[in-house]
Design an enzyme around this catalytic site. Sequence first.
Site, PDB file in Angstrom:
ATOM      1  N   GLU A  96       0.949  -1.227  -0.050  1.00  0.00           N
ATOM      2  CA  GLU A  96       0.109  -0.032  -0.048  1.00  0.00           C
ATOM      3  C   GLU A  96       0.887   1.327  -0.057  1.00  0.00           C
ATOM      4  O   GLU A  96       1.959   1.428   0.764  1.00  0.00           O
ATOM      5  CB  GLU A  96      -0.944   0.077   1.327  1.00  0.00           C
ATOM      6  CG  GLU A  96      -1.827  -1.145   1.102  1.00  0.00           C
ATOM      7  CD  GLU A  96      -3.068  -1.041   2.098  1.00  0.00           C
ATOM      8  OE1 GLU A  96      -3.919  -1.849   1.992  1.00  0.00           O
ATOM      9  OE2 GLU A  96      -3.142  -0.066   3.014  1.00  0.00           O
ATOM     10  N   CYS A 109       4.256   8.169   0.978  1.00  0.00           N
ATOM     11  CA  CYS A 109       4.794   7.042   1.848  1.00  0.00           C
ATOM     12  C   CYS A 109       4.950   5.888   0.998  1.00  0.00           C
ATOM     13  O   CYS A 109       4.155   5.163   0.684  1.00  0.00           O
ATOM     14  CB  CYS A 109       3.939   6.988   3.089  1.00  0.00           C
ATOM     15  SG  CYS A 109       4.865   5.817   4.171  1.00  0.00           S
ATOM     16  N   CYS A 116       8.646  -7.534   6.978  1.00  0.00           N
ATOM     17  CA  CYS A 116      10.169  -7.046   7.555  1.00  0.00           C
ATOM     18  C   CYS A 116      10.655  -7.951   8.287  1.00  0.00           C
ATOM     19  O   CYS A 116       9.853  -8.565   9.064  1.00  0.00           O
ATOM     20  CB  CYS A 116       9.902  -5.688   8.129  1.00  0.00           C
ATOM     21  SG  CYS A 116      11.553  -4.864   8.705  1.00  0.00           S
ATOM     22  N   CYS A 120      10.241  -5.273  15.216  1.00  0.00           N
ATOM     23  CA  CYS A 120       9.862  -4.527  16.159  1.00  0.00           C
ATOM     24  C   CYS A 120       8.732  -4.895  16.891  1.00  0.00           C
ATOM     25  O   CYS A 120       8.035  -5.216  16.341  1.00  0.00           O
ATOM     26  CB  CYS A 120      10.148  -2.986  15.816  1.00  0.00           C
ATOM     27  SG  CYS A 120      11.730  -2.637  14.830  1.00  0.00           S
ATOM     28  N   CYS A 123       5.501  -3.183  15.878  1.00  0.00           N
ATOM     29  CA  CYS A 123       5.138  -2.737  14.520  1.00  0.00           C
ATOM     30  C   CYS A 123       4.547  -4.095  13.852  1.00  0.00           C
ATOM     31  O   CYS A 123       4.966  -5.055  13.990  1.00  0.00           O
ATOM     32  CB  CYS A 123       6.554  -2.475  14.026  1.00  0.00           C
ATOM     33  SG  CYS A 123       6.368  -2.421  12.167  1.00  0.00           S
ATOM     34  N   CYS A 345      -1.075   5.273  10.265  1.00  0.00           N
ATOM     35  CA  CYS A 345       0.030   4.341  10.605  1.00  0.00           C
ATOM     36  C   CYS A 345      -0.522   3.109  11.306  1.00  0.00           C
ATOM     37  O   CYS A 345      -1.312   3.277  12.036  1.00  0.00           O
ATOM     38  CB  CYS A 345       0.936   5.139  11.599  1.00  0.00           C
ATOM     39  SG  CYS A 345       1.634   6.756  11.316  1.00  0.00           S
TER      40      CYS A 345
HETATM   41  N1  SAH Z   1      11.715  -0.034   8.769  1.00  0.00           N
HETATM   42  C1  SAH Z   1      11.950   1.533   8.739  1.00  0.00           C
HETATM   43  C2  SAH Z   1      10.858   2.110   7.874  1.00  0.00           C
HETATM   44  C3  SAH Z   1       9.623   1.683   8.052  1.00  0.00           C
HETATM   45  S1  SAH Z   1       8.494   1.820   9.688  1.00  0.00           S
HETATM   46  C4  SAH Z   1      11.882   1.942  10.490  1.00  0.00           C
HETATM   47  O1  SAH Z   1      11.687   1.170  11.220  1.00  0.00           O
HETATM   48  O2  SAH Z   1      12.383   3.047  10.193  1.00  0.00           O
HETATM   49  C5  SAH Z   1       8.464   3.545   9.788  1.00  0.00           C
HETATM   50  C6  SAH Z   1       7.949   3.830  11.197  1.00  0.00           C
HETATM   51  O3  SAH Z   1       6.645   3.131  11.618  1.00  0.00           O
HETATM   52  C7  SAH Z   1       8.932   3.723  12.347  1.00  0.00           C
HETATM   53  O4  SAH Z   1       9.469   4.604  12.592  1.00  0.00           O
HETATM   54  C8  SAH Z   1       8.071   2.901  13.351  1.00  0.00           C
HETATM   55  O5  SAH Z   1       8.079   3.881  14.694  1.00  0.00           O
HETATM   56  C9  SAH Z   1       6.738   3.310  12.854  1.00  0.00           C
HETATM   57  N2  SAH Z   1       5.735   2.257  13.356  1.00  0.00           N
HETATM   58  C10 SAH Z   1       5.551   1.147  13.404  1.00  0.00           C
HETATM   59  N3  SAH Z   1       4.740   0.379  13.924  1.00  0.00           N
HETATM   60  C11 SAH Z   1       3.959   1.501  14.488  1.00  0.00           C
HETATM   61  C12 SAH Z   1       2.797   1.849  15.103  1.00  0.00           C
HETATM   62  N4  SAH Z   1       1.818   0.698  15.606  1.00  0.00           N
HETATM   63  N5  SAH Z   1       2.392   2.765  15.612  1.00  0.00           N
HETATM   64  C13 SAH Z   1       3.089   4.113  15.333  1.00  0.00           C
HETATM   65  N6  SAH Z   1       4.190   3.757  14.401  1.00  0.00           N
HETATM   66  C14 SAH Z   1       4.600   2.870  14.167  1.00  0.00           C
HETATM   67 FE1  SF4 Z   2      10.652  -3.270  10.160  1.00  0.00          FE
HETATM   68 FE2  SF4 Z   2       8.677  -2.065  11.590  1.00  0.00          FE
HETATM   69 FE3  SF4 Z   2      10.898  -2.496  12.794  1.00  0.00          FE
HETATM   70 FE4  SF4 Z   2      10.704  -0.779  10.597  1.00  0.00          FE
HETATM   71  S1  SF4 Z   2       9.467  -0.534  12.385  1.00  0.00           S
HETATM   72  S2  SF4 Z   2      12.413  -2.030  11.086  1.00  0.00           S
HETATM   73  S3  SF4 Z   2       9.344  -1.660   9.247  1.00  0.00           S
HETATM   74  S4  SF4 Z   2       9.693  -4.305  12.014  1.00  0.00           S
END
Ligand code: SAH
Ligand code: SF4
Length: 377
Positions: A96, A109, A116, A120, A123, A345
């Site tokens: 998306e 975006c 991934c 994290c 995420c 997000c």
């Molecule tokens: N992998 C890269 C880029 C994609 S994720 C990274 O981690 O920077 C981009 C952002 O998504 C990250 O900064 C993370 O903080 C945010 N993110 C992921 N899950 C989220 C959530 N559930 N609520 C708010 N931000 C989130």
């Molecule tokens: Fe991967 Fe999500 Fe961590 Fe970004 S925030 S590195 S997309 S697992």
Amino acid sequence: MSDTPAKINLLGLSPAKMEEFFASIGEKKFRAHQMLKWIHQYGESDFEKMTNMGKALRAKLAEISEVALPEVVYEDFSKDGTRKWVMRMPGGSAVETVYIPEKDRGTLCVSSQIGCALDCSFCSTGKQGFNRDLTVAEIIGQVYVAAMSFHEPGERRERRITNVVMMGMGEPLLNFDNVVDAMHLMMDDNAYGLSKRRVTLSTSGVVPMMDKLGDVIDVSLAVSLHAPTDDLRNVLVPINKKYPLAELIDATNRYLGKLPDRRKATIEYTLIDGVNDSIEQAEALAQLLRNTPCKINLIPFNPFPNSGYKRPSNNRVYKFRDHLISRDYIATIRSTRGDDIDAACGQLVGKVEDRTRRSARYINAVQLDNPQEGNQV
Ligand code: SAH
Ligand code: SF4
């Protein structure tokens, strides 16, 4: 299986590779520039309509190459002007892409991988696991589709997209070559012509790749920090066990040092209730970043099913921000946009089938605002 070799998809050739391609068929550099303009500025994929290329050349191109576009399976518009496209990639997976219009800019975006590998804990993309890297054509195809949706075929496109953030699905530095090629296209005057300051790569901290990035390109950098101590960051962003905070901060400073201008990094910090949102943690963050030119973008956590985390109250979010401001940081809060079309997000899906069950499952997390300036709530 057919014996004919696969055609080269010109959509995915960086400016340098487009020149190599035309050189390989005995054509001059300017042909590469013409082709980039046809594809990325006029949205033309039919060689027959590329009237400034001779007939013989057009025939040759059709024989060995093509302009293959991602398939848009779904498009949605939010009340607030946010737009979202679901594109199907070969193999059935989908990504998306979200466009967020604001008063003085339009931010796209873009995703770099399907899923991934970095897992994290907050995420939803990480929870989905890793499927595969996107190709250059699939990355730039997201920009192409969005850009072309604002104009009539054959006309030169309008500049509605002023900023691109590599903040969709995936860790862009783990798909390094393809992401760099795609970003070169975003910045090339014959393609999208975006300013290097307005193309931002967000990383969770793949330190060696940050150094490599600084050697080949000068886009803006966003770093997903999320915790001021190694103990906590090891839990939230597990790659921290490999590249701890001190190394990440050093790598960020080294990257900024390589830029030809004075630019700040964006520090992304997702605020999770009771986990990383106390005033003590705001103070620790302020200390940690004291030698790093940066602005801090606070992202209230976007909940998804079974995450086990909660979004803090607005009051807690404001207090965290105000503490950073009292320490002389630029600190902004990212606003939620497009949540009525599941584009905020944490609301993006990663599989086409999920389109039919919109509310059932949210797989991907994505950032919606331009972190360069951030947004006040
Ligand atoms: N992998 C890269 C880029 C994609 S994720 C990274 O981690 O920077 C981009 C952002 O998504 C990250 O900064 C993370 O903080 C945010 N993110 C992921 N899950 C989220 C959530 N559930 N609520 C708010 N931000 C989130
Ligand atoms: Fe991967 Fe999500 Fe961590 Fe970004 S925030 S590195 S997309 S697992």
